[in-house]
Motif scaffolding. Structure first.
Motif, PDB file in Angstrom:
ATOM      1  N   GLY A  82       0.903  11.030   4.792  1.00 53.63           N
ATOM      2  CA  GLY A  82       0.662  11.539   3.442  1.00 53.63           C
ATOM      3  C   GLY A  82       1.480  10.792   2.405  1.00 53.63           C
ATOM      4  O   GLY A  82       0.970  10.415   1.337  1.00 53.63           O
ATOM      5  N   ARG A  83       2.759  10.544   2.709  1.00 55.42           N
ATOM      6  CA  ARG A  83       3.610   9.792   1.775  1.00 55.42           C
ATOM      7  C   ARG A  83       3.136   8.342   1.642  1.00 55.42           C
ATOM      8  O   ARG A  83       3.109   7.789   0.540  1.00 55.42           O
ATOM      9  N   LEU A  84       2.776   7.724   2.773  1.00 57.01           N
ATOM     10  CA  LEU A  84       2.274   6.347   2.719  1.00 57.01           C
ATOM     11  C   LEU A  84       0.995   6.275   1.899  1.00 57.01           C
ATOM     12  O   LEU A  84       0.840   5.390   1.050  1.00 57.01           O
ATOM     13  N   ASN A  85       0.070   7.198   2.127  1.00 60.53           N
ATOM     14  CA  ASN A  85      -1.179   7.208   1.358  1.00 60.53           C
ATOM     15  C   ASN A  85      -0.900   7.329  -0.140  1.00 60.53           C
ATOM     16  O   ASN A  85      -1.546   6.654  -0.954  1.00 60.53           O
ATOM     17  N   GLN A  86       0.056   8.165  -0.520  1.00 55.95           N
ATOM     18  CA  GLN A  86       0.391   8.306  -1.937  1.00 55.95           C
ATOM     19  C   GLN A  86       0.943   7.004  -2.506  1.00 55.95           C
ATOM     20  O   GLN A  86       0.586   6.610  -3.632  1.00 55.95           O
ATOM     21  N   ARG A  87       1.799   6.335  -1.746  1.00 52.70           N
ATOM     22  CA  ARG A  87       2.384   5.073  -2.213  1.00 52.70           C
ATOM     23  C   ARG A  87       1.316   3.990  -2.361  1.00 52.70           C
ATOM     24  O   ARG A  87       1.313   3.236  -3.338  1.00 52.70           O
ATOM     25  N   VAL A  88       0.410   3.920  -1.383  1.00 52.68           N
ATOM     26  CA  VAL A  88      -0.658   2.917  -1.442  1.00 52.68           C
ATOM     27  C   VAL A  88      -1.595   3.223  -2.602  1.00 52.68           C
ATOM     28  O   VAL A  88      -1.973   2.325  -3.361  1.00 52.68           O
ATOM     29  N   ALA A  89      -1.944   4.491  -2.789  1.00 51.45           N
ATOM     30  CA  ALA A  89      -2.821   4.865  -3.907  1.00 51.45           C
ATOM     31  C   ALA A  89      -2.185   4.507  -5.250  1.00 51.45           C
ATOM     32  O   ALA A  89      -2.880   4.082  -6.177  1.00 51.45           O
ATOM     33  N   ALA A  90      -0.874   4.637  -5.342  1.00 56.26           N
ATOM     34  CA  ALA A  90      -0.184   4.342  -6.605  1.00 56.26           C
ATOM     35  C   ALA A  90      -0.265   2.864  -6.975  1.00 56.26           C
ATOM     36  O   ALA A  90      -0.343   2.533  -8.161  1.00 56.26           O
TER      37      ALA A  90
END
Length: 174
Positions: free
Chosen positions: A146-154
């Motif tokens: 979840g944290r990785l997905n948020q960072r990539v989306a950003a």
């Protein structure tokens, strides 16, 4: 150039959508496949994904060193499809082939995706929408993804959620 992030549940159409985007570009395509074929079912999934792609597309298996693989293969005139972050992170969490500094690996990948040298389409699963896993290892994995997905989306220029095969654009900075 540009980076696009496709996220959704299992069997939501992410890989098919990535293939459509790449095929429409008319550019050379390289698929960075992150899965490790550890059992018959995974080998069958990998074979199905390969069979679904055009024969002229190159596939590079890279279960661990994803940031360097993106750097090596992303260039003008090439579309790189990363399929997928979920399997890559699972390799970093549970893999026995290579010791790793997981946070450094995540930081490197996010850095590469923040302004890649070519067009990169990254695929990941949204696995945090269900019940909180009972065991601590699974909870840690869900949290990390979840944290990785948020960072990539950003850092990606475009973010698309796939649900039942339908794309819903969440962000478009192109």
């Amino acid at each position: 150039m540009t980076s696009e992030f496709l996220v959704g549940a299992a069997r939501s159409g992410k890989s098919r959508h990535a293939s459509t985007l790449a095929a429409e570009s008319g550019d050379r395509v390289i698929v960075l496949a992150t899965a490790i074929a550890g059992d018959a079912e995974t080998r069958a999934r990998i074979a199905r994904h390969r069979a679904d792609r055009p024969r002229e597309w190159a596939t590079v298996e890279e279960p661990y060193d994803l940031a360097n693989a993106v750097r090596r293969h992303a260039a003008d005139g090439t579309v790189v499809i990363v399929d997928c972050l979920t399997m890559w992170l699972a390799n970093l969490h549970y893999g026995v082939d290579r010791p790793t500094d997981r946070e450094r690996e995540l930081d490197e990948l996010v850095g590469v995706l923040d302004g890649p040298p070519g067009r990169v389409v990254v695929i990941s699963n949204e696995i945090g929408a269900g019940v909180v896993p009972a065991d601590p290892h699974s909870r840690a994995f869900v949290d990390d993804l979840g944290r990785l997905n948020q960072r990539v989306a950003a850092v990606c220029d475009r973010v698309t959620l796939l649900a039942v095969g339908l794309p819903l654009v969440l962000k478009d900075m192109r």
